[in-house]
Design a protein around this motif. Sequence first.
Motif, PDB file in Angstrom:
ATOM      1  N   LYS A   1       0.880  -1.316  -0.057  1.00  0.00           N
ATOM      2  CA  LYS A   1      -0.039  -0.094  -0.050  1.00  0.00           C
ATOM      3  C   LYS A   1       0.860   1.247  -0.163  1.00  0.00           C
ATOM      4  CE  LYS A   1      -4.149  -1.272   2.455  1.00  0.00           C
ATOM      5  NZ  LYS A   1      -5.168  -0.988   3.626  1.00  0.00           N
ATOM      6  N   ALA A   2       1.883   1.158   0.937  1.00  0.00           N
ATOM      7  CA  ALA A   2       2.848   2.567   1.035  1.00  0.00           C
ATOM      8  C   ALA A   2       3.379   2.695  -0.405  1.00  0.00           C
ATOM      9  CB  ALA A   2       3.669   2.221   1.890  1.00  0.00           C
ATOM     10  N   GLU A   3       4.093   1.681  -1.026  1.00  0.00           N
ATOM     11  CA  GLU A   3       4.685   1.558  -2.283  1.00  0.00           C
ATOM     12  C   GLU A   3       3.739   2.312  -3.269  1.00  0.00           C
ATOM     13  OE1 GLU A   3       6.455  -1.490  -5.726  1.00  0.00           O
ATOM     14  OE2 GLU A   3       6.107  -1.992  -3.655  1.00  0.00           O
ATOM     15  N   LEU A   4       2.467   1.637  -3.420  1.00  0.00           N
ATOM     16  CA  LEU A   4       1.677   2.289  -4.479  1.00  0.00           C
ATOM     17  C   LEU A   4       1.247   3.709  -4.291  1.00  0.00           C
ATOM     18  CD1 LEU A   4      -1.135  -0.569  -4.773  1.00  0.00           C
ATOM     19  CD2 LEU A   4       0.650   0.110  -6.266  1.00  0.00           C
ATOM     20  N   GLU A   5       1.272   4.159  -2.952  1.00  0.00           N
ATOM     21  CA  GLU A   5       0.980   5.456  -2.546  1.00  0.00           C
ATOM     22  C   GLU A   5       1.990   6.602  -2.951  1.00  0.00           C
ATOM     23  OE1 GLU A   5      -0.471   5.537   1.478  1.00  0.00           O
ATOM     24  OE2 GLU A   5      -2.137   4.313   1.297  1.00  0.00           O
ATOM     25  N   ALA A   6       3.152   6.007  -2.563  1.00  0.00           N
ATOM     26  CA  ALA A   6       4.298   6.657  -3.051  1.00  0.00           C
ATOM     27  C   ALA A   6       4.451   6.851  -4.594  1.00  0.00           C
ATOM     28  CB  ALA A   6       5.402   6.056  -2.334  1.00  0.00           C
ATOM     29  N   LYS A   7       4.142   5.851  -5.472  1.00  0.00           N
ATOM     30  CA  LYS A   7       4.263   6.007  -7.095  1.00  0.00           C
ATOM     31  C   LYS A   7       3.008   6.827  -7.453  1.00  0.00           C
ATOM     32  CE  LYS A   7       7.134   2.055  -7.665  1.00  0.00           C
ATOM     33  NZ  LYS A   7       7.316   0.824  -8.719  1.00  0.00           N
ATOM     34  N   LEU A   8       2.023   6.848  -6.867  1.00  0.00           N
ATOM     35  CA  LEU A   8       0.758   7.513  -7.109  1.00  0.00           C
ATOM     36  C   LEU A   8       0.965   8.816  -7.822  1.00  0.00           C
ATOM     37  CD1 LEU A   8      -2.091   6.898  -8.004  1.00  0.00           C
ATOM     38  CD2 LEU A   8      -3.003   7.646  -5.826  1.00  0.00           C
ATOM     39  N   PRO A   9       1.443   9.873  -7.131  1.00  0.00           N
ATOM     40  CA  PRO A   9       1.648  11.026  -7.927  1.00  0.00           C
ATOM     41  C   PRO A   9       2.525  10.938  -9.079  1.00  0.00           C
ATOM     42  CG  PRO A   9       2.121  11.135  -5.357  1.00  0.00           C
ATOM     43  CD  PRO A   9       1.960   9.680  -5.854  1.00  0.00           C
ATOM     44  N   GLU A  10       3.694  10.190  -8.801  1.00  0.00           N
ATOM     45  CA  GLU A  10       4.640  10.072 -10.229  1.00  0.00           C
ATOM     46  C   GLU A  10       3.662   9.494 -11.430  1.00  0.00           C
ATOM     47  OE1 GLU A  10       7.905   6.590 -11.357  1.00  0.00           O
ATOM     48  OE2 GLU A  10       7.867   7.545  -9.507  1.00  0.00           O
ATOM     49  N   VAL A  11       2.846   8.485 -11.202  1.00  0.00           N
ATOM     50  CA  VAL A  11       2.332   7.908 -12.206  1.00  0.00           C
ATOM     51  C   VAL A  11       1.004   8.977 -12.689  1.00  0.00           C
ATOM     52  CG1 VAL A  11       0.554   6.162 -12.651  1.00  0.00           C
ATOM     53  CG2 VAL A  11       2.518   5.699 -11.633  1.00  0.00           C
ATOM     54  N   GLN A  12       0.361   9.630 -11.777  1.00  0.00           N
ATOM     55  CA  GLN A  12      -0.685  10.710 -12.049  1.00  0.00           C
ATOM     56  C   GLN A  12      -0.051  11.880 -12.933  1.00  0.00           C
ATOM     57  OE1 GLN A  12      -3.867  10.222 -11.584  1.00  0.00           O
ATOM     58  NE2 GLN A  12      -4.107  11.954 -12.911  1.00  0.00           N
ATOM     59  N   LYS A  13       1.096  12.162 -12.680  1.00  0.00           N
ATOM     60  CA  LYS A  13       1.795  13.093 -13.278  1.00  0.00           C
ATOM     61  C   LYS A  13       2.241  12.568 -14.851  1.00  0.00           C
ATOM     62  CE  LYS A  13       6.106  15.817 -13.619  1.00  0.00           C
ATOM     63  NZ  LYS A  13       7.512  16.186 -13.039  1.00  0.00           N
ATOM     64  N   ALA A  14       2.523  11.426 -15.039  1.00  0.00           N
ATOM     65  CA  ALA A  14       2.857  11.000 -16.298  1.00  0.00           C
ATOM     66  C   ALA A  14       1.629  10.808 -17.035  1.00  0.00           C
ATOM     67  CB  ALA A  14       3.832   9.561 -16.047  1.00  0.00           C
ATOM     68  N   TYR A  15       0.290  10.412 -16.447  1.00  0.00           N
ATOM     69  CA  TYR A  15      -0.562  10.484 -17.032  1.00  0.00           C
ATOM     70  C   TYR A  15      -1.189  11.685 -17.446  1.00  0.00           C
ATOM     71  CZ  TYR A  15      -5.717   9.340 -17.797  1.00  0.00           C
ATOM     72  OH  TYR A  15      -6.998   8.964 -18.285  1.00  0.00           O
ATOM     73  N   ASP A  16      -1.191  12.914 -16.559  1.00  0.00           N
ATOM     74  CA  ASP A  16      -1.436  13.806 -17.233  1.00  0.00           C
ATOM     75  C   ASP A  16      -0.857  14.453 -18.233  1.00  0.00           C
ATOM     76  OD1 ASP A  16      -3.444  13.647 -14.904  1.00  0.00           O
ATOM     77  OD2 ASP A  16      -2.178  14.891 -13.641  1.00  0.00           O
ATOM     78  N   GLU A  17       0.705  14.179 -18.436  1.00  0.00           N
ATOM     79  CA  GLU A  17       1.222  14.752 -19.067  1.00  0.00           C
ATOM     80  C   GLU A  17       0.884  14.157 -20.608  1.00  0.00           C
ATOM     81  OE1 GLU A  17       5.471  14.053 -17.977  1.00  0.00           O
ATOM     82  OE2 GLU A  17       5.420  15.971 -16.569  1.00  0.00           O
TER      83      GLU A  17
END
Length: 143
Positions: A120-136
């Motif tokens: 859960k912690a790993e996913l939560e840490a990666k979520l902003p990075e993945v969201q940024k890539a998705y938005d870009e």
Amino acid sequence: MNKNIFKKVAAAMVLTLALYGCQSQPSGNTKADELYEQMITYVEEGNFSEALKTYNFNKEDLRDYKDSEAIHTYAQARFQYDSLINTDSIDNQMDAFTNELDTIADDYSGEFAEDIKDFKAELEAKLPEVQKAYDEAKAAATE
């Protein structure tokens, strides 16, 4: 005198059989126990696909059995995550992973509790990075 000895030996045999018979009786649902242990072994080995098959093919036996639903949820999230981590599809799936894992209570203390907490912690840490890539990627597609 022979009758008394016979009665004592017979009583001892009955008592022995009763004691050992009670100890050898299965406790609980042995099929569910076996399937549960099999599921745990697969998760320990990182074979999430087989853990999912074990649960899905045996839902009747495993539903509401110990913490098998939490283990199933964890195995499902790990399988999907591991399958998509190196693809573009991961961007669209991160919310689904975190939402699915959120169905496991934060105070869960069953099998793989630490692994689930770490994942859960790993996913939560990666979520902003993945969201940024998705938005870009989305912004680039609309230009």
